[in-house]
Write a protein that holds these residues in place. Structure first.
Motif, PDB file in Angstrom:
ATOM      1  N   LEU A 164       0.828  -1.201   0.000  1.00  0.00           N
ATOM      2  CA  LEU A 164       0.000   0.000   0.000  1.00  0.00           C
ATOM      3  C   LEU A 164       0.867   1.258   0.000  1.00  0.00           C
ATOM      4  CD1 LEU A 164      -2.738  -1.087   2.565  1.00  0.00           C
ATOM      5  CD2 LEU A 164      -3.015  -0.805   0.096  1.00  0.00           C
ATOM      6  N   ALA A 168       0.998   4.128  -2.928  1.00  0.00           N
ATOM      7  CA  ALA A 168       0.776   5.541  -2.637  1.00  0.00           C
ATOM      8  C   ALA A 168       1.946   6.402  -3.139  1.00  0.00           C
ATOM      9  CB  ALA A 168       0.585   5.743  -1.136  1.00  0.00           C
ATOM     10  N   LEU A 224      -5.598   1.851  -4.244  1.00  0.00           N
ATOM     11  CA  LEU A 224      -5.677   2.448  -2.915  1.00  0.00           C
ATOM     12  C   LEU A 224      -7.118   2.611  -2.452  1.00  0.00           C
ATOM     13  CD1 LEU A 224      -2.853   5.137  -3.175  1.00  0.00           C
ATOM     14  CD2 LEU A 224      -2.842   3.084  -1.761  1.00  0.00           C
ATOM     15  N   GLN A 227      -8.194  -1.112  -1.581  1.00  0.00           N
ATOM     16  CA  GLN A 227      -7.427  -1.883  -0.607  1.00  0.00           C
ATOM     17  C   GLN A 227      -7.203  -1.173   0.720  1.00  0.00           C
ATOM     18  OE1 GLN A 227      -3.854  -3.509  -2.460  1.00  0.00           O
ATOM     19  NE2 GLN A 227      -4.949  -3.860  -4.374  1.00  0.00           N
ATOM     20  N   LEU A 228      -7.100   0.155   0.702  1.00  0.00           N
ATOM     21  CA  LEU A 228      -6.839   0.868   1.954  1.00  0.00           C
ATOM     22  C   LEU A 228      -7.983   0.702   2.966  1.00  0.00           C
ATOM     23  CD1 LEU A 228      -4.884   2.585   3.525  1.00  0.00           C
ATOM     24  CD2 LEU A 228      -5.868   4.634   2.462  1.00  0.00           C
ATOM     25  N   TYR A 231      -7.666  -2.698   4.463  1.00  0.00           N
ATOM     26  CA  TYR A 231      -6.535  -2.763   5.408  1.00  0.00           C
ATOM     27  C   TYR A 231      -6.921  -2.151   6.753  1.00  0.00           C
ATOM     28  CZ  TYR A 231      -2.122  -1.518   7.628  1.00  0.00           C
ATOM     29  OH  TYR A 231      -1.101  -1.368   8.535  1.00  0.00           O
TER      30      TYR A 231
END
Length: 290
Positions: A164, A168, A224, A227-228, A231
């Motif tokens: 991640l 970014a 992002l 998936q962020l 997470y």
């Protein structure tokens, strides 16, 4: 750009009208290699549309894979874009093994160590075969950092934290290059394909590679955005599946779009070069800005 590793075609040839993308096109076999193009002849190649003679292979003589391969091909190969069977296995297996073991055992330590072991084995296999280590080293660094982090915190989702962060950082670099009017894809592609070494002086090429950079900005932003939140929610299984689905498959899609743009640019440049050779034609030069 993260992406799995990391940077092939059997022939270069002068570009024709780009054919429809054919995912089943036969790829060349071999490991990833460093970027292409012989230094001698980029100007002539750009004028004629002919690829440098050694563009299909890297310094170790092995066929290229990834973006470096598909840029030289007249038919798009999904397998080449994804790194070939070996590249796909090396990219997918650590995450897949971690995910399966974690779902079965709920043991972060066992799952993380198994993921690291897979990457180490892949690295040793390439060392024994005297093949390029570039793609495996990048994966090993990310997996080891993530595994150590996950073991210390006890959170399986932390295995994916380095990925991640890389996504970014890559996104920020791509955005900065766009704001600076020096799109990163233009620089990368000019290093991989000497036919467009003069892209920065060609308004048509700058527009093409600005759009190509925007494609990869969209890719990393999508990663992002999906998936962020997973997470932060600690959804390990969903995060692992998202990483697999949004990894090589989405990279191959982005590479195909960029390949279409690149091939169309080469065709236009060759057409301009041919027109410039006609009697009474103006000397060749970059295309006028729109």
């Amino acid at each position: 750009m993260s992406s799995p590793e990391d940077p092939r075609a059997e022939q270069g040839g002068s570009p024709r009208t780009p054919p429809a993308a054919q995912p089943d096109a036969a790829p060349a076999a071999g490991p990833a290699a460093a970027p292409a193009a012989s230094a001698a002849g980029p100007a002539a190649s750009a004028a004629t549309g002919a690829a440098p003679a050694d563009a299909a292979t890297g310094p170790d003589g092995a066929p290229r894979r990834g973006l470096a391969a598909v840029l030289q091909e007249e038919q798009f190969s999904v397998r080449d874009a994804m790194g070939g069977p070996r590249g796909i296995l090396e990219s997918v297996l650590p995450t897949l093994l971690f995910l399966v073991l974690y779902v079965i055992t709920r043991d972060v330590k066992v799952s993380a160590i198994a993921a690291v072991a897979v990457v180490v084995i892949a690295l040793l296999a390439r060392l024994v075969a005297r093949q390029s280590l570039s793609s495996v080293l990048g994966g090993l660094f990310g997996v080891v950092i993530g595994a150590v982090w996950a073991i210390r915190t006890g959170e399986g989702s932390d295995l994916f934290a380095p990925g991640l962060v890389i996504n970014a950082v890559t996104l920020v670099i791509l955005l900065i290059s766009l704001l600076a009017r020096r799109p990163l894809l233009g620089l990368v592609i000019s290093l991989l394909d000497g036919r467009v070494a003069d892209w920065a002086e060609d308004p048509d090429a700058r527009r093409v590679y600005t759009r190509a950079t925007a494609v990869f900005i969209g890719l990393y932003a999508a990663k992002l955005l999906v998936q962020l939140p997973l997470y932060l929610a600690g959804a390990v299984a969903a995060l692992g599946v998202a990483k697999l689905v949004m990894g090589l498959p989405l990279f191959a899609l982005a590479a195909w779009i960029v390949w279409l743009m690149h091939r169309a640019l080469l065709v236009r440049r060759e057409a301009r070069a041919l027109r410039s050779q006609e009697p009474g034609a103006a000397p060749p030069g970059p295309s006028p800005s729109a």
